[in-house]
Design a protein around this motif. Structure first.
Motif, PDB file in Angstrom:
ATOM      1  N   SER A  75       0.815  -1.213   0.000  1.00 11.85           N
ATOM      2  CA  SER A  75       0.000   0.000   0.000  1.00 11.85           C
ATOM      3  C   SER A  75       0.848   1.262   0.000  1.00 11.85           C
ATOM      4  N   CYS A 158       0.085   3.445  -6.242  1.00 15.18           N
ATOM      5  CA  CYS A 158      -0.894   2.484  -5.722  1.00 15.18           C
ATOM      6  C   CYS A 158      -2.071   2.286  -6.676  1.00 15.18           C
ATOM      7  N   LEU A 159      -2.212   3.161  -7.669  1.00 13.08           N
ATOM      8  CA  LEU A 159      -3.352   3.087  -8.586  1.00 13.08           C
ATOM      9  C   LEU A 159      -3.228   1.919  -9.546  1.00 13.08           C
ATOM     10  N   ARG A 438      -9.930   2.274   5.386  1.00  7.00           N
ATOM     11  CA  ARG A 438      -9.115   1.853   4.241  1.00  7.00           C
ATOM     12  C   ARG A 438      -9.899   1.962   2.936  1.00  7.00           C
ATOM     13  N   GLN A 439     -11.190   1.632   2.992  1.00  7.51           N
ATOM     14  CA  GLN A 439     -12.025   1.768   1.793  1.00  7.51           C
ATOM     15  C   GLN A 439     -12.159   3.235   1.397  1.00  7.51           C
ATOM     16  N   LYS A 441     -10.002   5.549   1.955  1.00  4.48           N
ATOM     17  CA  LYS A 441      -8.724   5.966   1.371  1.00  4.48           C
ATOM     18  C   LYS A 441      -8.645   5.540  -0.097  1.00  4.48           C
ATOM     19  N   GLN A 442      -9.063   4.291  -0.389  1.00  2.00           N
ATOM     20  CA  GLN A 442      -9.030   3.815  -1.774  1.00  2.00           C
ATOM     21  C   GLN A 442      -9.894   4.703  -2.667  1.00  2.00           C
ATOM     22  N   GLN A 446      -8.628   7.250  -5.811  1.00  2.08           N
ATOM     23  CA  GLN A 446      -9.174   7.178  -7.155  1.00  2.08           C
ATOM     24  C   GLN A 446      -9.734   8.533  -7.596  1.00  2.08           C
TER      25      GLN A 446
END
Length: 465
Positions: A75, A158-159, A438-439, A441-442, A446
């Motif tokens: 990550s 990280c993408l 964490r979700q 952050k994802q 994006q």
């Protein structure tokens, strides 16, 4: 948020009709804001070097730490524990100056041996108190500060679009490798340094929250483990059970298991319980639309803890063997013996129990199933002695019948089980919060790294009619 460029109704209509909103453009890296550039990553680099091939024979017990692939997390985290990394003689540090790594340096993984190869091309920012040395196949990136910010590129790596590129150009096999020229040629979206910094700071704030939650969970876990060790062995007594009727503190007494509290008993499990085995229920029979609650033996390893108060799986088929409240469930076979020393108490009657589940059905007036499930975790070494097998390991009812343990009154068992269950519930709530963070952050990555959401107003006027 002040300064955020919000989407107008016209903007949303454009997205629905054309896929590309006003003020944005289609590029090699996807749809990005019109005032962002797409450049080769190499144009943002001031320096790019590989590490040194340190020989294991030269490792020292103390000295300058060596940064390897292990320090780069999937990550983008920098996973560094100076007590665990290899070290090199500090007297040779000056002669290896070209391989120095300093705090804040941007690193990149140029080799990957993980099965899915998601580490290849991953970047991370070094967090160090002093000088470290760069090992081979770890790249050191120093950026042109006037156009590029390291924190932005660490998150950008990280993408999926970056990972897809790196996998595509890497030489794949058991060990994937990517060359410096391919990394330099990678096309990247480039907003202004100001916007890069703003994006990185926002994501770093979420990372800080994730880190604090992880530390809090670890602390709570450690407290629970210590509490289990104390309460389940009687070394520490709850206040309501610590004194005799005359008000004096209760002591201990000798037993075949060693010193135990004076009012605890020692008994074999076979004298308190009967043993049954689950039946059938292959994974293929699990169904989201089923109406019958069920537990597959594999879920005892992966899903359930010492207390099962909510059954998540369903099946269409009526089970041959079902649960009774207070049953303790243990797996009867595994490829590793350690996995068998786990127990879960189900608080519900009528749940279908699959094959390879050992069902321990005790006298509810004498043994609290949740208390016993926690006790198994504390006395796992003792349980391990009852396991048989070599390639596949087994634990049968006849084995657990020999399990000998000390236990208090039913009232004290229930009080201990309640305290430990409450601790687990608190930890579970924190873990759920961590998962949601964490979700978030994802989703933020994006949005922010593609410019779909802007944290500062565009550097050029973007018209939303």
């Amino acid at each position: 948020m002040s300064g955020v460029a919000e989407a107008s109704p016209k903007y949303l209509v454009d997205v629905a009709r054309n896929g590309i909103p006003v003020g944005y453009k289609q590029t090699e890296v996807g749809v990005i804001p019109g005032d962002w550039e797409v450049v080769e990553f190499g144009s943002a680099l001031k320096e790019f070097r590989n590490g040194y091939a340190f020989s294991a024979s030269g490792y020292a017990s103390t000295g300058t730490p060596i940064i390897t692939m292990a320090q780069i997390g999937l990550s983008g985290s920098f996973q560094f524990d100076i007590s665990k990394v290899n070290k090199w003689d500090s007297e040779q540090q000056d002669s290896l100056k070209e391989f120095w790594v300093r705090d804040g340096d941007l690193l990149i993984a140029m080799t990957d041996v993980t099965p899915d190869k998601n580490l290849i091309g991953q970047m991370a920012i070094a967090k160090l108190d002093g000088i470290a040395l760069l090992n081979q196949r770890v790249g050191l990136l120093r950026l042109k500060n006037e156009i590029a910010y390291s924190g932005y590129f660490s998150f950008l790596s990280c993408l999926p679009v970056w990972k897809t590129y790196c996998k595509g150009v890497a030489s794949l096999g058991v060990q994937a490798n990517i060359g410096t020229s391919d990394i330099r040629k990678a096309k990247v979206p480039l907003p202004t340094v100001k916007e890069q910094t703003t994006i990185a700071n926002a994501l770093s704030d979420v990372d800080a929250l994730i880190s604090e939650l992880e530390k809090l969970i670890a602390k709570k876990q450690a407290i629970k483990t210590a509490t289990m060790q104390q309460l389940l062995t009687g070394r520490t007594r709850l206040p309501q059970f610590a004194l005799r009727e005359d008000g004096t503190p209760k002591g201990t007494k000798p037993s075949e298991l060693g010193e135990i509290p004076e009012d605890w008993e020692v008994m074999r499990l076979g004298h308190l319980a009967k043993f049954f085995k689950g039946s059938g229920l292959p994974k293929s029979e699990l169904s989201e639309s089923g109406k019958i609650k069920c537990i597959h033996y594999g879920q005892l390893f992966t899903t359930y803890g010492p207390k099962i108060d909510r059954v998540i799986s369903r099946t269409e088929n009526v089970g041959i063997v079902t649960s009774q409240e207070n049953d303790v469930l243990m797996p009867t076979s595994d490829v590793t013996p350690n996995g068998l020393a786990t127990a879960s108490c189900i608080t519900e009657t009528g749940v279908t129990l699959g094959g390879d589940i050992l069902i321990i059905r005790s006298d509810k007036q004498k043994l609290n199933g949740v208390f016993f499930s926690y006790l198994v975790n504390v006395l796992r070494d003792q349980v391990m002695q009852l396991v048989t097998g070599s390639t596949v390991y087994h634990l049968y009812g006849s084995d657990m019948a020999k399990f000998e343990f000390a236990f208090p009154s039913k009232e004290e068992q229930t009080a201990i089980a309640t305290i430990l269950s409450d601790m687990d519930a608190e930890i579970q709530a924190l873990e759920q919060r961590l998962g949601k963070t964490r979700q978030i952050k994802q989703g933020m990555m994006q949005e922010l790294l593609t410019g779909k959401t802007r944290l500062i107003k565009p550097s050029k006027e973007v018209i939303h009619e």
